[in-house]
Design a protein around this motif. Structure first.
Motif, PDB file in Angstrom:
ATOM      1  N   GLY A   1      -2.040   8.023  -7.954  1.00  0.00           N
ATOM      2  CA  GLY A   1      -1.887   8.710  -9.235  1.00  0.00           C
ATOM      3  C   GLY A   1      -0.958   9.901  -9.109  1.00  0.00           C
ATOM      4  O   GLY A   1      -0.070  10.118  -9.943  1.00  0.00           O
ATOM      5  N   ARG A   2      -1.146  10.676  -8.026  1.00  0.00           N
ATOM      6  CA  ARG A   2      -0.308  11.857  -7.800  1.00  0.00           C
ATOM      7  C   ARG A   2       1.134  11.451  -7.535  1.00  0.00           C
ATOM      8  O   ARG A   2       2.078  12.084  -8.009  1.00  0.00           O
ATOM      9  CB  ARG A   2      -0.857  12.646  -6.618  1.00  0.00           C
ATOM     10  N   THR A   3       1.292  10.354  -6.754  1.00  0.00           N
ATOM     11  CA  THR A   3       2.650   9.863  -6.463  1.00  0.00           C
ATOM     12  C   THR A   3       3.367   9.482  -7.752  1.00  0.00           C
ATOM     13  O   THR A   3       4.532   9.838  -7.958  1.00  0.00           O
ATOM     14  CB  THR A   3       2.585   8.643  -5.525  1.00  0.00           C
ATOM     15  N   LEU A   4       2.664   8.754  -8.629  1.00  0.00           N
ATOM     16  CA  LEU A   4       3.272   8.347  -9.896  1.00  0.00           C
ATOM     17  C   LEU A   4       3.661   9.575 -10.723  1.00  0.00           C
ATOM     18  O   LEU A   4       4.748   9.626 -11.309  1.00  0.00           O
ATOM     19  CB  LEU A   4       2.303   7.463 -10.696  1.00  0.00           C
ATOM     20  N   ALA A   5       2.765  10.589 -10.721  1.00  0.00           N
ATOM     21  CA  ALA A   5       3.053  11.805 -11.491  1.00  0.00           C
ATOM     22  C   ALA A   5       4.268  12.524 -10.910  1.00  0.00           C
ATOM     23  O   ALA A   5       5.119  13.030 -11.657  1.00  0.00           O
ATOM     24  CB  ALA A   5       1.837  12.720 -11.489  1.00  0.00           C
ATOM     25  N   THR A   6       4.362  12.556  -9.584  1.00  0.00           N
ATOM     26  CA  THR A   6       5.512  13.213  -8.943  1.00  0.00           C
ATOM     27  C   THR A   6       6.802  12.488  -9.284  1.00  0.00           C
ATOM     28  O   THR A   6       7.821  13.111  -9.603  1.00  0.00           O
ATOM     29  CB  THR A   6       5.326  13.240  -7.407  1.00  0.00           C
ATOM     30  N   ILE A   7       6.765  11.153  -9.220  1.00  0.00           N
ATOM     31  CA  ILE A   7       7.956  10.365  -9.561  1.00  0.00           C
ATOM     32  C   ILE A   7       8.378  10.644 -10.999  1.00  0.00           C
ATOM     33  O   ILE A   7       9.567  10.855 -11.284  1.00  0.00           O
ATOM     34  CB  ILE A   7       7.677   8.849  -9.358  1.00  0.00           C
TER      35      ILE A   7
ATOM     36  N   ASP B   1       0.835  -1.195   0.000  1.00  0.00           N
ATOM     37  CA  ASP B   1       0.000   0.000   0.000  1.00  0.00           C
ATOM     38  C   ASP B   1       0.871   1.246   0.000  1.00  0.00           C
ATOM     39  O   ASP B   1       1.828   1.359   0.759  1.00  0.00           O
ATOM     40  CB  ASP B   1      -0.913   0.008   1.231  1.00  0.00           C
ATOM     41  N   MET B   2       0.525   2.176  -0.873  1.00  0.00           N
ATOM     42  CA  MET B   2       1.312   3.400  -1.004  1.00  0.00           C
ATOM     43  C   MET B   2       0.861   4.405   0.044  1.00  0.00           C
ATOM     44  O   MET B   2       0.144   5.361  -0.269  1.00  0.00           O
ATOM     45  CB  MET B   2       1.113   3.985  -2.397  1.00  0.00           C
ATOM     46  N   GLU B   3       1.301   4.187   1.274  1.00  0.00           N
ATOM     47  CA  GLU B   3       0.996   5.187   2.291  1.00  0.00           C
ATOM     48  C   GLU B   3       1.959   6.352   2.129  1.00  0.00           C
ATOM     49  O   GLU B   3       2.962   6.247   1.442  1.00  0.00           O
ATOM     50  CB  GLU B   3       1.163   4.576   3.681  1.00  0.00           C
ATOM     51  N   ASP B   4       1.619   7.435   2.792  1.00  0.00           N
ATOM     52  CA  ASP B   4       2.417   8.666   2.713  1.00  0.00           C
ATOM     53  C   ASP B   4       3.913   8.423   2.796  1.00  0.00           C
ATOM     54  O   ASP B   4       4.665   8.813   1.910  1.00  0.00           O
ATOM     55  CB  ASP B   4       2.012   9.582   3.872  1.00  0.00           C
ATOM     56  N   GLN B   5       4.339   7.769   3.878  1.00  0.00           N
ATOM     57  CA  GLN B   5       5.766   7.608   4.123  1.00  0.00           C
ATOM     58  C   GLN B   5       6.433   6.728   3.074  1.00  0.00           C
ATOM     59  O   GLN B   5       7.551   6.996   2.644  1.00  0.00           O
ATOM     60  CB  GLN B   5       6.007   7.011   5.528  1.00  0.00           C
ATOM     61  N   VAL B   6       5.727   5.667   2.683  1.00  0.00           N
ATOM     62  CA  VAL B   6       6.280   4.756   1.668  1.00  0.00           C
ATOM     63  C   VAL B   6       6.480   5.507   0.355  1.00  0.00           C
ATOM     64  O   VAL B   6       7.514   5.363  -0.312  1.00  0.00           O
ATOM     65  CB  VAL B   6       5.335   3.541   1.469  1.00  0.00           C
ATOM     66  N   ALA B   7       5.486   6.314  -0.007  1.00  0.00           N
ATOM     67  CA  ALA B   7       5.560   7.064  -1.262  1.00  0.00           C
ATOM     68  C   ALA B   7       6.716   8.060  -1.237  1.00  0.00           C
ATOM     69  O   ALA B   7       7.489   8.171  -2.192  1.00  0.00           O
ATOM     70  CB  ALA B   7       4.238   7.784  -1.517  1.00  0.00           C
ATOM     71  N   LEU B   8       6.838   8.785  -0.121  1.00  0.00           N
ATOM     72  CA  LEU B   8       7.925   9.765  -0.002  1.00  0.00           C
ATOM     73  C   LEU B   8       9.284   9.084  -0.066  1.00  0.00           C
ATOM     74  O   LEU B   8      10.204   9.554  -0.734  1.00  0.00           O
ATOM     75  CB  LEU B   8       7.805  10.536   1.319  1.00  0.00           C
ATOM     76  N   GLN B   9       9.382   7.951   0.651  1.00  0.00           N
ATOM     77  CA  GLN B   9      10.646   7.217   0.676  1.00  0.00           C
ATOM     78  C   GLN B   9      11.001   6.729  -0.723  1.00  0.00           C
ATOM     79  O   GLN B   9      12.159   6.795  -1.134  1.00  0.00           O
ATOM     80  CB  GLN B   9      10.504   6.024   1.639  1.00  0.00           C
ATOM     81  N   LEU B  10       9.984   6.254  -1.454  1.00  0.00           N
ATOM     82  CA  LEU B  10      10.241   5.756  -2.808  1.00  0.00           C
ATOM     83  C   LEU B  10      10.745   6.879  -3.708  1.00  0.00           C
ATOM     84  O   LEU B  10      11.701   6.691  -4.473  1.00  0.00           O
ATOM     85  CB  LEU B  10       8.962   5.127  -3.388  1.00  0.00           C
ATOM     86  N   GLN B  11      10.102   8.049  -3.597  1.00  0.00           N
ATOM     87  CA  GLN B  11      10.546   9.192  -4.410  1.00  0.00           C
ATOM     88  C   GLN B  11      12.010   9.520  -4.126  1.00  0.00           C
ATOM     89  O   GLN B  11      12.799   9.757  -5.043  1.00  0.00           O
ATOM     90  CB  GLN B  11       9.684  10.424  -4.102  1.00  0.00           C
TER      91      GLN B  11
END
Lengths: 139, 139
Positions: A60-66, A20-30
């Motif tokens: 969707g936003r995370t993917l766009a940011t990446i 699951d792409m939670e906030d912290q996971v998404a930020l860490q991935l970026q």
């Protein structure tokens, strides 16, 4: 905290999102992805979302940011493996993932990246020729 | 139920394990992988475990089973991305993953598979030559 692993294959970084792409996971991935692009000099990022049942506006936003971060670091991003149901839901929700390129699977994503890269390589050379040719013929 | 996605890259199937290997997930992965090997005719399987903090005896057994199934279906298996701490713990626990080949990362795993495959291809041809040569010289 869980971390999404980033795999390097040739000139491409491959990310398979399964948790699951939670906030912290998404930020860490970026952050991890930006670090790896700089460290490896890779020119392509493939994000596989075949394990995801749902792509909501946050993902969707995370993917766009990446994709945007990668672009700034001179790497193209392709999202692959989207399930048919996910595509239908995305469009129904009014999310069409602007600015994100997609391909059906990892192999097609790699082809797309290779094609774009070779076109990018050719373009400046072509333009250079075009500019030079009239300059030579004018006098 | 969660499923581990299987990515096809050329002649290789790539599995990145990120979720807990519970009974059902492990069984499903074995089944999915066997199906994909047969469907694609791939000759190599790479299992990335860089996301795993812990590899216990169950995960070790699952990896060994996958390698054995793949072998029967004419595909070699390489486990890649093991963390140093995982390697230390494995040995301390007396689990040395018998029958499982490992490589540091996906790229080295691919090289290993390519090398083994080319050696496999060469060997029968060499033996064929050896057998033929005396047969020709005898009469």
């Amino acid at each position: 905290m869980e971390r999404v692993p980033i795999l390097k294959i040739g000139d491409i970084l491959l990310v398979s999102i399964q948790i699951d792409m939670e906030d912290q996971v998404a930020l860490q991935l970026q952050e991890d992805l930006a670090d790896r692009i700089v460290a490896t000099g890779c020119h392509g990022v493939i994000i596989d979302i075949s394990a995801l049942d749902i792509v909501d506006s946050f993902v969707g936003r995370t993917l766009a940011t990446i994709a945007a971060i990668s672009k700034v670091l001179d790497a193209d991003t392709v999202v692959v493996g989207m399930r048919p149901a996910v595509a239908i839901t995305l469009v129904e929700l009014g999310l069409s993932l602007p600015g994100i390129r997609t391909a059906l699977n990892v192999e097609l994503g790699m082809e797309l990246l290779a094609r774009e890269r070779s076109e990018d390589d050719e373009e400046p050379a072509d333009e250079g020729d075009d500019i030079e040719t009239p300059a030579v013929t004018t006098p």
